[in-house]
Design a protein around this motif. Structure first.
Motif, mmCIF file in Angstrom:
data_model
loop_
_atom_site.group_PDB
_atom_site.id
_atom_site.type_symbol
_atom_site.label_atom_id
_atom_site.label_comp_id
_atom_site.label_asym_id
_atom_site.label_seq_id
_atom_site.Cartn_x
_atom_site.Cartn_y
_atom_site.Cartn_z
ATOM 1 N N THR A 1 38.444 -3.513 25.654
ATOM 2 C CA THR A 1 39.384 -4.019 26.651
ATOM 3 C C THR A 1 39.748 -2.882 27.588
ATOM 4 N N LEU A 2 39.668 -3.120 28.892
ATOM 5 C CA LEU A 2 39.897 -2.061 29.865
ATOM 6 C C LEU A 2 41.182 -2.279 30.646
ATOM 7 N N ARG A 3 41.942 -1.202 30.769
ATOM 8 C CA ARG A 3 43.048 -1.109 31.712
ATOM 9 C C ARG A 3 42.625 -0.058 32.735
ATOM 10 N N ARG A 4 42.636 -0.404 34.013
ATOM 11 C CA ARG A 4 42.052 0.503 34.987
ATOM 12 C C ARG A 4 43.034 0.864 36.088
ATOM 13 N N TYR A 5 42.885 2.098 36.558
ATOM 14 C CA TYR A 5 43.646 2.567 37.716
ATOM 15 C C TYR A 5 42.709 3.303 38.651
ATOM 16 N N ASN A 6 42.864 3.040 39.936
ATOM 17 C CA ASN A 6 42.226 3.824 40.988
ATOM 18 C C ASN A 6 43.119 3.753 42.202
ATOM 19 N N ARG A 7 43.168 4.836 42.946
ATOM 20 C CA ARG A 7 44.030 4.859 44.126
ATOM 21 C C ARG A 7 43.696 3.715 45.076
ATOM 22 N N THR A 8 42.400 3.403 45.220
ATOM 23 C CA THR A 8 41.965 2.252 46.016
ATOM 24 C C THR A 8 41.491 1.179 45.055
ATOM 25 N N THR A 9 42.313 0.174 44.820
ATOM 26 C CA THR A 9 42.001 -0.823 43.793
ATOM 27 C C THR A 9 40.768 -1.644 44.142
ATOM 28 N N ALA A 10 40.458 -1.769 45.424
ATOM 29 C CA ALA A 10 39.300 -2.572 45.833
ATOM 30 C C ALA A 10 37.992 -1.994 45.306
ATOM 31 N N PRO B 1 37.512 -3.548 18.423
ATOM 32 C CA PRO B 1 37.617 -3.045 19.791
ATOM 33 C C PRO B 1 38.960 -2.369 20.016
ATOM 34 N N ILE B 2 38.973 -1.398 20.897
ATOM 35 C CA ILE B 2 40.223 -0.752 21.273
ATOM 36 C C ILE B 2 40.400 -0.874 22.785
ATOM 37 N N THR B 3 41.641 -0.636 23.214
ATOM 38 C CA THR B 3 41.948 -0.668 24.639
ATOM 39 C C THR B 3 41.752 0.720 25.225
ATOM 40 N N VAL B 4 40.978 0.786 26.291
ATOM 41 C CA VAL B 4 40.693 2.047 26.971
ATOM 42 C C VAL B 4 41.284 1.981 28.370
ATOM 43 N N ALA B 5 42.071 2.984 28.733
ATOM 44 C CA ALA B 5 42.522 3.130 30.110
ATOM 45 C C ALA B 5 41.479 3.975 30.842
ATOM 46 N N LEU B 6 40.850 3.395 31.837
ATOM 47 C CA LEU B 6 39.798 4.085 32.575
ATOM 48 C C LEU B 6 40.332 4.440 33.960
ATOM 49 N N LEU B 7 40.333 5.714 34.280
ATOM 50 C CA LEU B 7 40.902 6.218 35.523
ATOM 51 C C LEU B 7 39.791 6.634 36.469
ATOM 52 N N GLY B 8 39.784 6.038 37.661
ATOM 53 C CA GLY B 8 38.737 6.290 38.633
ATOM 54 C C GLY B 8 37.880 5.058 38.839
ATOM 55 N N ALA C 1 48.505 2.375 33.243
ATOM 56 C CA ALA C 1 47.208 2.153 32.598
ATOM 57 C C ALA C 1 47.176 2.764 31.207
ATOM 58 N N ALA C 2 47.764 3.950 31.061
ATOM 59 C CA ALA C 2 47.715 4.657 29.781
ATOM 60 C C ALA C 2 48.684 4.087 28.759
ATOM 61 N N ASP C 3 49.732 3.421 29.224
ATOM 62 C CA ASP C 3 50.769 2.925 28.325
ATOM 63 C C ASP C 3 50.193 1.894 27.349
ATOM 64 N N GLY C 4 50.173 2.227 26.072
ATOM 65 C CA GLY C 4 49.673 1.314 25.051
ATOM 66 C C GLY C 4 48.180 1.398 24.801
ATOM 67 N N ALA C 5 47.449 2.206 25.588
ATOM 68 C CA ALA C 5 46.002 2.357 25.374
ATOM 69 C C ALA C 5 45.759 3.384 24.275
ATOM 70 N N GLN C 6 44.782 3.098 23.412
ATOM 71 C CA GLN C 6 44.444 4.062 22.363
ATOM 72 C C GLN C 6 43.671 5.254 22.904
ATOM 73 N N ALA C 7 42.972 5.047 24.019
ATOM 74 C CA ALA C 7 42.201 6.121 24.640
ATOM 75 C C ALA C 7 42.355 6.039 26.150
ATOM 76 N N VAL C 8 42.427 7.199 26.781
ATOM 77 C CA VAL C 8 42.520 7.290 28.239
ATOM 78 C C VAL C 8 41.356 8.163 28.700
ATOM 79 N N TRP C 9 40.572 7.661 29.674
ATOM 80 C CA TRP C 9 39.311 8.316 30.040
ATOM 81 C C TRP C 9 39.221 8.434 31.548
ATOM 82 N N SER C 10 38.970 9.636 32.022
ATOM 83 C CA SER C 10 38.963 9.899 33.460
ATOM 84 C C SER C 10 37.590 10.268 33.978
ATOM 85 N N PHE C 11 37.230 9.631 35.112
ATOM 86 C CA PHE C 11 36.043 9.988 35.887
ATOM 87 C C PHE C 11 36.475 10.022 37.349
ATOM 88 N N VAL C 12 36.917 11.193 37.824
ATOM 89 C CA VAL C 12 37.371 11.305 39.206
ATOM 90 C C VAL C 12 36.634 12.444 39.908
#
Length: 287
Positions: free
Chosen positions: A29-38, A4-11, A53-64
């Protein structure tokens, strides 16, 4: 994939949360960011900024949502690209062709390995791993992205290395859907104006002929006048049509232009946050 790798998921919209569920089920493993965390659903390390979120992630993926949101999460002092040097970065938002090209060039210049991969198929496709991805990037970067894309997409259609072309294919795909949906709405309201049994005719369209897929998906909602958001909001398609007509320039496309105008009318009527079937409310007299 061997481990498994760590993915930063944006949105954290409908698509992002559906993709997150698929990734989690597959052991990522997911690291996530969204302007509204709820709005973030499911297990993840919730981060205070895209850069974190991107720091240390092998992949960063955006859906905004759009170009503006994409620019905010990738660029600037807290943008994901400030900490994604060497990382695989995927942008799966539906963007304008000019901005998609800008994103690809800037991501590459900042040391990341960019792949543009807008997807089609909406939430059910993400849930079932049956989306289609329209990809742009180098062969090496696409090979690195393929294991991630296979989690959600049954097919990866390589458009080439031209990000603008891949973004245009996605926009035209959505424009075609909008033209068909607008046609169903107009035909439905015309049937009502003739005094026909709209339930009866919609049942026929839902079972037979070229209208069957769209009528079976949205016919009941149009009959009931209930358009609770489940898959894709009317506002999202209106944005995509706006990008499409801007990209068209002087090219004649009267049906796409008419659909775009109809969706803009729907926005003015306050229907933007409803499911896209609500376009029937901007088509003639609602039955």
């Amino acid at each position: 994939m061997s481990e498994p790798i760590t993915v930063a998921l944006l949105g954290a919209g409908i698509m992002a949360n559906a993709v997150a569920a698929r990734l989690t089920a597959c052991g990522f493993t997911l690291r996530r960011y969204n302007r509204t965390t709820a709005h973030i659903e499911g297990p993840a390390i919730v981060c205070a900024s895209p850069a974190q979120a991107a720091d240390g992630a092998q992949a960063v993926w955006s859906f905004v949502h759009d170009d503006t949101a994409s620019r905010a999460i990738w660029f600037g002092n807290e943008g994901a690209l400030t900490t994604a040097d060497g990382a695989l970065v995927l942008e799966s938002s539906t963007l304008s062709p000019d901005y998609a090209d800008h994103w690809m060039r800037q991501a590459r210049a900042m040391g990341a390995r960019p792949v543009l991969a807008p997807v089609t198929g909406s939430r059910p496709g993400a849930d079932n791993g049956t989306l289609v991805a329209f990809t742009a990037g180098t062969a090496t970067h696409l090979a690195a992205a393929a294991p991630l894309l296979r989690v959600i997409a049954q097919d990866q259609v390589h458009i080439g290395e031209n990000a603008a072309a891949a973004a245009t294919v996605k926009l035209l795909n959505n424009a075609l859907a909008a033209v068909i949906l607008t046609g169903l709405a107009e035909t439905f309201t015309t049937a009502a104006a003739f005094g026909l049994d709209t339930g009866q005719v919609m049942a026929v369209w839902s079972r037979y002929g070229w209208a069957r897929p769209v009528a079976s998906a949205y016919g009941e909602a149009m009959i009931a006048g209930e358009h609770g958001l489940t898959d894709c909001s009317l506002a999202v398609i209106a944005k995509d049509l706006r990008y499409t007509t801007a990209a068209l320039g002087d090219l004649p496309a009267p049906l796409i232009t008419a659909a775009a105008e109809r969706f803009q009318r729907a926005l003015k009527l306050g229907l933007g946050e409803q499911e896209m079937s609500a376009i029937v409310g901007a088509t003639g007299d609602r039955p």
